[in-house]
Design a protein around this motif. Structure first.
Motif, PDB file in Angstrom:
ATOM      1  N   ALA A  65      36.844  51.345   0.394  1.00 44.03           N
ATOM      2  CA  ALA A  65      36.885  49.891   0.621  1.00 44.03           C
ATOM      3  C   ALA A  65      36.922  49.548   2.196  1.00 44.03           C
ATOM      4  N   ALA A  66      37.050  48.258   1.523  1.00 45.79           N
ATOM      5  CA  ALA A  66      37.051  47.368   3.128  1.00 45.79           C
ATOM      6  C   ALA A  66      37.929  46.637   3.622  1.00 45.79           C
ATOM      7  N   GLY A  67      39.048  46.381   2.435  1.00 47.58           N
ATOM      8  CA  GLY A  67      39.859  45.948   3.181  1.00 47.58           C
ATOM      9  C   GLY A  67      39.472  44.547   2.959  1.00 47.58           C
ATOM     10  N   HIS A  68      40.342  43.724   4.183  1.00 50.13           N
ATOM     11  CA  HIS A  68      39.540  41.768   4.316  1.00 50.13           C
ATOM     12  C   HIS A  68      38.484  41.832   5.290  1.00 50.13           C
ATOM     13  N   ILE A  69      37.751  43.147   5.301  1.00 47.56           N
ATOM     14  CA  ILE A  69      36.787  42.949   6.674  1.00 47.56           C
ATOM     15  C   ILE A  69      35.616  42.044   5.660  1.00 47.56           C
ATOM     16  N   GLY A  70      34.683  41.146   6.057  1.00 50.42           N
ATOM     17  CA  GLY A  70      33.652  40.677   5.654  1.00 50.42           C
ATOM     18  C   GLY A  70      34.335  39.306   5.553  1.00 50.42           C
ATOM     19  N   PHE A  71      35.433  39.213   5.263  1.00 51.47           N
ATOM     20  CA  PHE A  71      36.537  37.701   5.079  1.00 51.47           C
ATOM     21  C   PHE A  71      37.074  36.815   5.892  1.00 51.47           C
ATOM     22  N   GLY A  72      36.008  36.452   7.039  1.00 50.13           N
ATOM     23  CA  GLY A  72      36.770  36.417   8.528  1.00 50.13           C
ATOM     24  C   GLY A  72      37.430  37.161   9.220  1.00 50.13           C
ATOM     25  N   VAL A  73      37.641  38.568   9.244  1.00 53.92           N
ATOM     26  CA  VAL A  73      37.778  39.977   9.587  1.00 53.92           C
ATOM     27  C   VAL A  73      36.761  40.770  10.418  1.00 53.92           C
ATOM     28  N   LEU A  74      36.251  40.775  11.042  1.00 59.98           N
ATOM     29  CA  LEU A  74      34.957  40.938  11.903  1.00 59.98           C
ATOM     30  C   LEU A  74      35.812  42.202  12.480  1.00 59.98           C
ATOM     31  N   ALA A  75      34.738  43.368  11.574  1.00 60.11           N
ATOM     32  CA  ALA A  75      35.384  45.392  12.669  1.00 60.11           C
ATOM     33  C   ALA A  75      35.020  45.601  13.064  1.00 60.11           C
ATOM     34  N   ASN A  76      35.667  46.045  13.785  1.00 56.82           N
ATOM     35  CA  ASN A  76      35.767  46.742  15.473  1.00 56.82           C
ATOM     36  C   ASN A  76      34.465  47.613  14.826  1.00 56.82           C
ATOM     37  N   GLY A  77      33.971  48.416  15.915  1.00 60.06           N
ATOM     38  CA  GLY A  77      33.381  50.034  16.001  1.00 60.06           C
ATOM     39  C   GLY A  77      33.306  51.040  16.107  1.00 60.06           C
ATOM     40  N   PHE A  78      32.779  51.630  16.223  1.00 59.83           N
ATOM     41  CA  PHE A  78      32.883  53.703  16.652  1.00 59.83           C
ATOM     42  C   PHE A  78      31.906  53.162  17.849  1.00 59.83           C
ATOM     43  N   ALA A  79      32.684  53.882  18.799  1.00 57.75           N
ATOM     44  CA  ALA A  79      31.341  53.674  19.813  1.00 57.75           C
ATOM     45  C   ALA A  79      31.231  54.235  21.058  1.00 57.75           C
ATOM     46  N   ALA A  80      30.639  55.105  22.320  1.00 59.06           N
ATOM     47  CA  ALA A  80      31.070  56.587  23.088  1.00 59.06           C
ATOM     48  C   ALA A  80      31.124  55.309  24.169  1.00 59.06           C
ATOM     49  N   GLY A  81      32.566  56.052  25.231  1.00 60.76           N
ATOM     50  CA  GLY A  81      32.728  55.804  26.603  1.00 60.76           C
ATOM     51  C   GLY A  81      33.936  55.960  26.960  1.00 60.76           C
ATOM     52  N   VAL A  82      35.024  55.030  27.612  1.00 53.56           N
ATOM     53  CA  VAL A  82      35.885  55.572  28.552  1.00 53.56           C
ATOM     54  C   VAL A  82      36.585  54.372  28.419  1.00 53.56           C
ATOM     55  N   VAL A  83      38.097  54.381  27.902  1.00 57.93           N
ATOM     56  CA  VAL A  83      39.057  53.429  28.406  1.00 57.93           C
ATOM     57  C   VAL A  83      40.147  53.539  29.039  1.00 57.93           C
ATOM     58  N   TYR A  84      40.778  52.760  29.822  1.00 58.42           N
ATOM     59  CA  TYR A  84      41.825  52.762  30.505  1.00 58.42           C
ATOM     60  C   TYR A  84      43.068  52.066  30.204  1.00 58.42           C
ATOM     61  N   THR A  85      43.782  52.337  29.717  1.00 55.09           N
ATOM     62  CA  THR A  85      44.807  51.951  29.389  1.00 55.09           C
ATOM     63  C   THR A  85      46.110  51.771  30.267  1.00 55.09           C
ATOM     64  N   THR A  86      46.141  50.456  30.270  1.00 56.79           N
ATOM     65  CA  THR A  86      47.724  50.701  32.142  1.00 56.79           C
ATOM     66  C   THR A  86      49.392  50.992  30.601  1.00 56.79           C
ATOM     67  N   PRO A  87      49.604  51.307  31.525  1.00 58.25           N
ATOM     68  CA  PRO A  87      51.091  51.349  31.373  1.00 58.25           C
ATOM     69  C   PRO A  87      51.719  49.795  30.349  1.00 58.25           C
ATOM     70  N   SER A  88      52.843  50.013  29.699  1.00 58.21           N
ATOM     71  CA  SER A  88      53.277  48.801  29.165  1.00 58.21           C
ATOM     72  C   SER A  88      54.248  48.230  30.126  1.00 58.21           C
ATOM     73  N   PHE A  89      54.029  46.658  30.999  1.00 57.52           N
ATOM     74  CA  PHE A  89      55.254  46.815  30.860  1.00 57.52           C
ATOM     75  C   PHE A  89      55.678  45.130  30.423  1.00 57.52           C
ATOM     76  N   SER A  90      57.023  45.811  30.257  1.00 53.15           N
ATOM     77  CA  SER A  90      57.569  44.841  29.250  1.00 53.15           C
ATOM     78  C   SER A  90      56.912  44.215  27.421  1.00 53.15           C
TER      79      SER A  90
END
Length: 170
Positions: A65-90
């Motif tokens: 099922a799609a849960g609440h997607i389409g009822f006010g929730v826009l789903a994120n997708g899947f894509a090829a890419g590169v992502v940098y995430t910082t460490p947690s600062f507090s």
């Protein structure tokens, strides 16, 4: 037909990536979920799918099922890419990514020239083991062109939200 339990649900592999992590943060490369609308989709997964199935998408869907997607929730997708995430600062974390561009299917805007940038800023505050606050804001931008021309339009997306967990109440 699609609700019969003996019918197979074929595997649909959406993610394949490599991720390096250290005290400097993390670097992910490959196909994974995108940053734009990730916070809303996570809330839908944790609460919509965690406690109920939600909307199946249509009456003839064979699969989850799609849960609440389409009822006010826009789903994120899947894509090829590169992502940098910082460490947690507090509790504050910034993720920035460059993704394979997407066209708007079914529209005249079918051509792109550059990678699609996306970003998400999250704040996660755990008061104790059973009480937590999480806030998020994310966005994306992409310029699209008409086939065979230089006419262009900008596709811009922004999302924000939050969640509170207090004991069993989410």
């Amino acid at each position: 037909e699609s609700r019969r339990k003996y019918r197979p649900v074929p595997a649909d592999v959406r993610e394949a990536y490599a991720k390096l992590e250290g005290s400097w943060g993390s670097l992910l490369g490959g196909r994974s979920t995108t940053l734009f609308s990730r916070g809303a989709t996570t809330i839908d997964f944790l609460y919509g799918h965690g406690y109920a199935l939600g909307f199946p998408g249509s009456v003839d869907v064979n699969g989850p099922a799609a849960g609440h997607i389409g009822f006010g929730v826009l789903a994120n997708g899947f894509a090829a890419g590169v992502v940098y995430t910082t460490p947690s600062f507090s509790g504050l974390v910034l993720a920035v990514g460059a993704y394979d561009p997407s066209s708007l299917v079914g529209s005249p805007w079918v051509r792109t020239k550059w990678l699609r940038p996306e970003a998400e800023l999250t704040y996660d505050l755990a008061f104790n083991e059973t009480t937590r606050l999480q806030l998020f804001a994310n966005g994306t931008w992409q310029e699209l062109f008409k086939a065979g021309g230089e006419d262009s339009v900008s596709a811009i997306g922004a999302g924000y939200g939050g969640r509170v967990e207090v004991g069993p109440v989410h």
